[in-house]
Motif scaffolding. Structure first.
Motif, PDB file in Angstrom:
ATOM      1  N   THR A   6      31.680  36.444  32.178  1.00 34.52           N
ATOM      2  CA  THR A   6      31.639  35.072  32.681  1.00 34.52           C
ATOM      3  C   THR A   6      33.035  34.454  32.655  1.00 34.52           C
ATOM      4  N   GLN A   9      35.163  36.066  35.361  1.00 40.35           N
ATOM      5  CA  GLN A   9      34.769  35.561  36.684  1.00 40.35           C
ATOM      6  C   GLN A   9      35.295  34.146  36.896  1.00 40.35           C
ATOM      7  N   ALA A  10      35.222  33.317  35.872  1.00 44.13           N
ATOM      8  CA  ALA A  10      35.714  31.938  35.973  1.00 44.13           C
ATOM      9  C   ALA A  10      37.226  31.935  36.185  1.00 44.13           C
ATOM     10  N   VAL A  12      39.050  34.334  37.563  1.00 41.91           N
ATOM     11  CA  VAL A  12      39.321  34.814  38.921  1.00 41.91           C
ATOM     12  C   VAL A  12      39.066  33.703  39.937  1.00 41.91           C
ATOM     13  N   LYS A  13      37.969  32.968  39.780  1.00 42.47           N
ATOM     14  CA  LYS A  13      37.678  31.849  40.685  1.00 42.47           C
ATOM     15  C   LYS A  13      38.766  30.784  40.600  1.00 42.47           C
ATOM     16  N   PHE A  14      39.209  30.496  39.390  1.00 41.70           N
ATOM     17  CA  PHE A  14      40.273  29.510  39.192  1.00 41.70           C
ATOM     18  C   PHE A  14      41.564  29.962  39.871  1.00 41.70           C
ATOM     19  N   MET A  16      41.931  32.109  42.320  1.00 43.98           N
ATOM     20  CA  MET A  16      41.762  32.104  43.780  1.00 43.98           C
ATOM     21  C   MET A  16      41.827  30.677  44.325  1.00 43.98           C
ATOM     22  N   GLY A  17      41.301  29.725  43.557  1.00 48.59           N
ATOM     23  CA  GLY A  17      41.385  28.326  43.965  1.00 48.59           C
ATOM     24  C   GLY A  17      42.831  27.854  44.012  1.00 48.59           C
ATOM     25  N   ARG A  20      44.478  29.406  47.050  1.00 48.07           N
ATOM     26  CA  ARG A  20      44.100  28.748  48.313  1.00 48.07           C
ATOM     27  C   ARG A  20      44.792  27.396  48.480  1.00 48.07           C
TER      28      ARG A  20
END
Length: 107
Positions: A6, A9-10, A12-14, A16-17, A20
């Motif tokens: 978890t 994953q968090a 990686v999302k951060f 990628m954000g 972007r």
């Protein structure tokens, strides 16, 4: 193990954000051709460091902000030209009161 997955994953999302967001604003300022050769997050980091320098921040302050161990790494990272390096080094030497170890830099 579930927390690790978890957390990963968090993270990686951060990341990628952040990527972007950096890419969005970099796209507004450079051509698509040039964008292919740039890393958006690295470009943003570099721009922040250059902005700090032009706003009068000390190299030591920038070095600490970037997490560099050596001042030389920060100078290379900022791509300071030789005359600007000498100017910054003189200011550092005067501020720090350093003489014998860095005397060759002040000339």
């Amino acid at each position: 193990m579930a927390n690790f997955v978890t957390d990963t994953q968090a993270l990686v999302k951060f990341m990628m954000g952040i990527y972007r967001i950096c890419k969005k604003y970099l796209t507004l300022s450079v051509s698509a051709k040039r964008l292919k050769d740039l890393s958006p997050a690295h470009s943003f980091r570099h721009s922040c460091a250059v902005n700090m320098l032009s706003s009068g921040a000390s190299l030591t302050e920038i070095k600490n902000h970037l997490g560099h161990e050596k001042l030389e790494s920060t100078m290379v990272y900022l791509k300071l030209n030789l005359s600007r390096k000498k100017q910054v080094q003189k200011k550092f030497i005067k501020y720090a009161g350093v003489g014998s170890n860095f005397g060759h830099l002040a000339s």
